[in-house]
Write a protein that holds these residues in place. Sequence first.
Motif, PDB file in Angstrom:
ATOM      1  N   SER A 222      61.453   4.401  14.671  1.00 40.28           N
ATOM      2  CA  SER A 222      60.691   5.628  14.931  1.00 40.28           C
ATOM      3  C   SER A 222      59.211   5.398  14.628  1.00 40.28           C
ATOM      4  O   SER A 222      58.836   4.477  13.890  1.00 40.28           O
ATOM      5  N   VAL A 223      58.381   6.249  15.213  1.00 33.67           N
ATOM      6  CA  VAL A 223      56.940   6.191  14.953  1.00 33.67           C
ATOM      7  C   VAL A 223      56.671   6.330  13.460  1.00 33.67           C
ATOM      8  O   VAL A 223      55.812   5.627  12.898  1.00 33.67           O
ATOM      9  N   LYS A 224      57.435   7.211  12.801  1.00 35.63           N
ATOM     10  CA  LYS A 224      57.259   7.435  11.373  1.00 35.63           C
ATOM     11  C   LYS A 224      57.509   6.148  10.584  1.00 35.63           C
ATOM     12  O   LYS A 224      56.703   5.751   9.727  1.00 35.63           O
ATOM     13  N   ASP A 225      58.630   5.468  10.879  1.00 36.03           N
ATOM     14  CA  ASP A 225      58.957   4.242  10.138  1.00 36.03           C
ATOM     15  C   ASP A 225      58.000   3.097  10.501  1.00 36.03           C
ATOM     16  O   ASP A 225      57.696   2.242   9.658  1.00 36.03           O
ATOM     17  N   LEU A 227      54.881   3.536  11.184  1.00 34.85           N
ATOM     18  CA  LEU A 227      53.667   3.849  10.421  1.00 34.85           C
ATOM     19  C   LEU A 227      53.803   3.383   8.972  1.00 34.85           C
ATOM     20  O   LEU A 227      52.861   2.848   8.386  1.00 34.85           O
ATOM     21  N   LEU A 228      55.000   3.559   8.404  1.00 30.09           N
ATOM     22  CA  LEU A 228      55.247   3.098   7.039  1.00 30.09           C
ATOM     23  C   LEU A 228      55.123   1.568   6.944  1.00 30.09           C
ATOM     24  O   LEU A 228      54.591   1.036   5.969  1.00 30.09           O
ATOM     25  N   LEU A 256      48.571   4.931  17.582  1.00 29.89           N
ATOM     26  CA  LEU A 256      49.036   6.060  16.783  1.00 29.89           C
ATOM     27  C   LEU A 256      48.199   7.312  17.068  1.00 29.89           C
ATOM     28  O   LEU A 256      48.741   8.401  17.276  1.00 29.89           O
ATOM     29  N   LYS A 265      56.227  13.173  18.878  1.00 29.62           N
ATOM     30  CA  LYS A 265      56.847  13.485  17.597  1.00 29.62           C
ATOM     31  C   LYS A 265      57.065  12.207  16.790  1.00 29.62           C
ATOM     32  O   LYS A 265      57.192  11.109  17.337  1.00 29.62           O
ATOM     33  N   VAL A 266      57.138  12.352  15.469  1.00 29.20           N
ATOM     34  CA  VAL A 266      57.241  11.197  14.582  1.00 29.20           C
ATOM     35  C   VAL A 266      58.583  10.479  14.698  1.00 29.20           C
ATOM     36  O   VAL A 266      58.728   9.331  14.256  1.00 29.20           O
ATOM     37  N   ASP A 267      59.598  11.126  15.292  1.00 28.60           N
ATOM     38  CA  ASP A 267      60.893  10.463  15.436  1.00 28.60           C
ATOM     39  C   ASP A 267      61.029   9.773  16.799  1.00 28.60           C
ATOM     40  O   ASP A 267      62.102   9.263  17.151  1.00 28.60           O
TER      41      ASP A 267
END
Length: 326
Positions: A222-225, A227-228, A256, A265-267
Amino acid sequence: MSHTSIQQRYLESAERVITIESQAVNQLKNQLNDTFIAACERLMNCQGKVVVIGMGKSGHIGGKMAATLASTGTPAFFVHPAEASHGDLGMIGERDVVIALSNSGETHEVTSLIPVIKRRAIPLISITSNPNSSLAKASEIHLTVKVEQEACPHNLAPTASTTAVLALGDAIAVSLLEAKGFTPDDFALSHPGGSLGKKLLLQVEDLMHTAENFPAVTPETSVKDALLEMTDKRLGMTAVLNQDKYLLGIFTDGDLRRAFEKGIKVDTPIEDVMTTGCKTIAADALAVDAVGLMEQNSITCLIVVDEKNKPLGAVHMHDLLKAGVV
């Protein structure tokens, strides 16, 4: 005399000196002839080292001449003539070639070495302003460097004459460099410590981030992971790899921002927002080439790949700046 007048005289003096010395160097071209060719051939065929000697200002010029020769593929060193007569003459071998500098050709500390040099059959090249001087007559090859006047208003301090000899020394060094096919890589080997060495010797593999320091995610991440992962590895990007660890694309800070501007969305899977066809570089490429590639494409990071396009790591502009390549 007013302060303004004094300042004007500074400028007038400087302009006069530069004019006189530039004329001296320019006139040097008219003094190049077969003896210059003979000197280059003698130095080209030298089986040992080139030994440069000179006293006073000529000594300073000789030191620079020797340093330039040594750094451009012609092994050379400077010997002070006064020290030579007290033991340092033993540094000169029979396979060497001596270049002796003396404006007058009569400098005692230099001419006193002639008998020993001749007795040992060491080739002697001299550079003077007087072809009839003792040093010139004793030399196998003599190069005349004669200037119309010194830049010194009293025509005493060596100025234009030393500048001309300096230029001649550079002409010899560069002529030999080109004749030998001396390359930038050769130059770098004799300059490993400075910025020149860093630019010519450092390779991408010396600076790249590998293994656990290399940011990488799968297409389904996911975009969120992603980014992490980017935040953890601190390179402002992450590579996107398939299950066989081959490169599919890259996701950067810029991607990003663009994704968020579109309302992603972040997912969202990273494969939906990554950049494909990203710029890569080989591990054995010069670091300076990595700088050029980044500047051409306005990017700050490159994925380092092998011949099969499999990622090995990443190199960032910060690494290049820190190493002194930029």
